[in-house]
Design an enzyme around this catalytic site. Structure first.
Site, PDB file in Angstrom:
ATOM      1  N   GLU A 125       5.943  10.852  -1.169  1.00  0.00           N
ATOM      2  CA  GLU A 125       4.797  11.720  -0.861  1.00  0.00           C
ATOM      3  C   GLU A 125       3.890  11.941  -2.070  1.00  0.00           C
ATOM      4  OE1 GLU A 125       5.052  14.850   1.987  1.00  0.00           O
ATOM      5  OE2 GLU A 125       7.171  14.444   2.299  1.00  0.00           O
TER       6      GLU A 125
ATOM      7  N   ALA B 241       0.847  -1.192   0.000  1.00  0.00           N
ATOM      8  CA  ALA B 241       0.000   0.000   0.000  1.00  0.00           C
ATOM      9  C   ALA B 241       0.884   1.243   0.000  1.00  0.00           C
ATOM     10  CB  ALA B 241      -0.926   0.015   1.212  1.00  0.00           C
TER      11      ALA B 241
END
Length: 409
Positions: free
Chosen positions: A389, A134
């Site tokens: 990010e 994930a």
């Protein structure tokens, strides 16, 4: 509300020059050593703490700058020095932003000071969101948090990966699933205090770039944290989950942001500023080299093939900075990102850093391919900006969804 401006005020210029001096005098001389060692540069972090750069007060001052330019200005100068060392200095900030974005005033006052320590005993913090299965797909998160009502404790189990300062941090901020049926809307964040049993460091990654920054897995095995460590508190969580369940039953409705995305949205322009700093450093190295390196009896900058590259490099850097500054100003002044301006800034600046550092290596030729010149390291470091990010692909997806209003996949 502060007006948007492209001109720093006198106080900002003073801070910028101070940071630039630290980057030039302390960070740059240490960059090659810590890149080779692939270890956290604790002595440099301590020097930053001694002069006040690595501190809650400094980042708070920049974070609350009404122009929005404090943080991007600071990031650009530090990352101009060296990306790996700078990330070791500012990496704690992502965990701090996670608390600021989701925590109560009491939690902010309690935990953020413990993330930094002091000049005599520096600490770091880690924000733990990504998992082996994930990364971009946050809906696949498997780390679970189960509430033990009898003890008012949350029990966390799972494995996090790609965590800056993971395992060596004093404080970990961990995103976990509390309601798997709600997908990413069922996620929330927890503080894991220092020395909590069950938290351990897994694999430490040997990386292509930013090698002075510690990146590792964080393993959570029956980690118990007090109820007070749930960021925002249980009442707020229960209300948010109830709204999400109601919308799910109604077949959609207003989007509910999860804890990780709230943190990333707040930090994306700052990451763009990091990329601008690295790109600017590589451009300056290439410009100076092109002016002094002679071939065929003249400096290589006399050739249009080199000069035009440098012109494009500088143009892209300035454009990236303007996008970052705009997004930062909007965020501080409560302007909604109606066209995903935060993602735009991160996307363009990240791609610019990769391109500009590659061009710098090309301009230096064989010298640019060696570790005797810093552009080789800058090129390796720049690769991370399009990945962490939120990858460039994810930024494009966010922008496209925002512009179209369609659930583009």
């Amino acid at each position: 509300m502060a007006e948007f401006t492209m001109e720093l005020n006198d106080e900002q210029k003073e801070v910028r020059d101070w940071l630039h001096g630290f980057a030039a005098d302390v960070i740059r001389p240490a960059a090659a050593e810590w890149d080779e060692r692939e270890e956290t540069p604790w002595p440099v972090i301590q020097e930053a703490a001694k002069v006040g750069i690595y501190s809650l007060d400094f980042y708070a001052q920049q974070y609350f700058d009404p122009t929005g330019l404090g943080i991007p200005m600071a990031m650009e100068e530090l990352f101009w020095g060296d990306a790996g060392i700078a990330l070791s200095i500012v990496g704690t900030g992502l965990a701090a932003v996670g608390v600021l974005a989701n925590g109560t005033e009491e939690q902010i006052g309690t935990w953020i000071p413990q993330m930094y320590g002091d000049a005599n005993d520096v600490k770091v913090a880690a924000f733990c969101s990504s998992e082996p299965d994930a990364g971009s797909d946050v809906s696949s998160m498997r780390t679970r948090a189960v509430y033990d009502e009898a003890k008012d404790e949350w029990v966390l189990n799972g494995t996090k990966t790609w965590a800056t300062n993971g395992g060596i941090a004093n404080v970990h901020v961990v995103v976990a699933v509390v309601d798997s049926e709600l997908g990413s809307k069922g996620h929330t964040s927890f503080i894991v205090p220092p020395n909590t049993p069950g938290l351990s460091q897994g694999q430490k990654f040997k990386k292509h770039g930013i090698r002075a920054s510690h990146t590792a897995e964080v393993v959570l095995e029956n980690v118990r944290v007090p109820g007070s460590c749930l960021l925002g508190g249980k009442e707020k969580l229960d209300e948010r989950l109830a709204r999400a369940r109601e919308r799910a039953r109604a077949g959609g409705g207003e989007r509910v942001k999860n804890a990780a995305m709230a943190t990333f949205e707040a930090s994306r322009p700052a990451v763009g500023a990091m990329a601008v700093g690295t790109a600017r450093a590589a451009y300056e190295e290439a410009l100076e080299y092109a002016k002094t390196r002679e071939q065929f009896g003249r400096p290589i900058i006399d050739n249009q093939g080199v000069a035009f590259q440098l012109a494009d490099m500088r143009t892209s850097i300035d454009a990236a900075r303007l996008l970052v500054w705009r997004a930062s100003w909007m965020a501080v002044n409560g302007k909604p990102f109606t066209a995903a301006e935060g993602s735009m800034s991160k996307l363009f600046a990240s791609e610019t850093a990769k391109k500009v550092t590659a061009q710098a290596v090309q301009i230096l030729g064989g010298n640019g391919f060696t570790r005797e010149y810093p552009v080789e390291r800058m090129h390796r470091d720049a690769a991370i900006y399009t990945i962490f990010e939120g990858t460039s692909e994810i930024q494009r997806l966010v922008i496209a969804r925002t512009l179209s209003g369609m659930p583009i996949r």
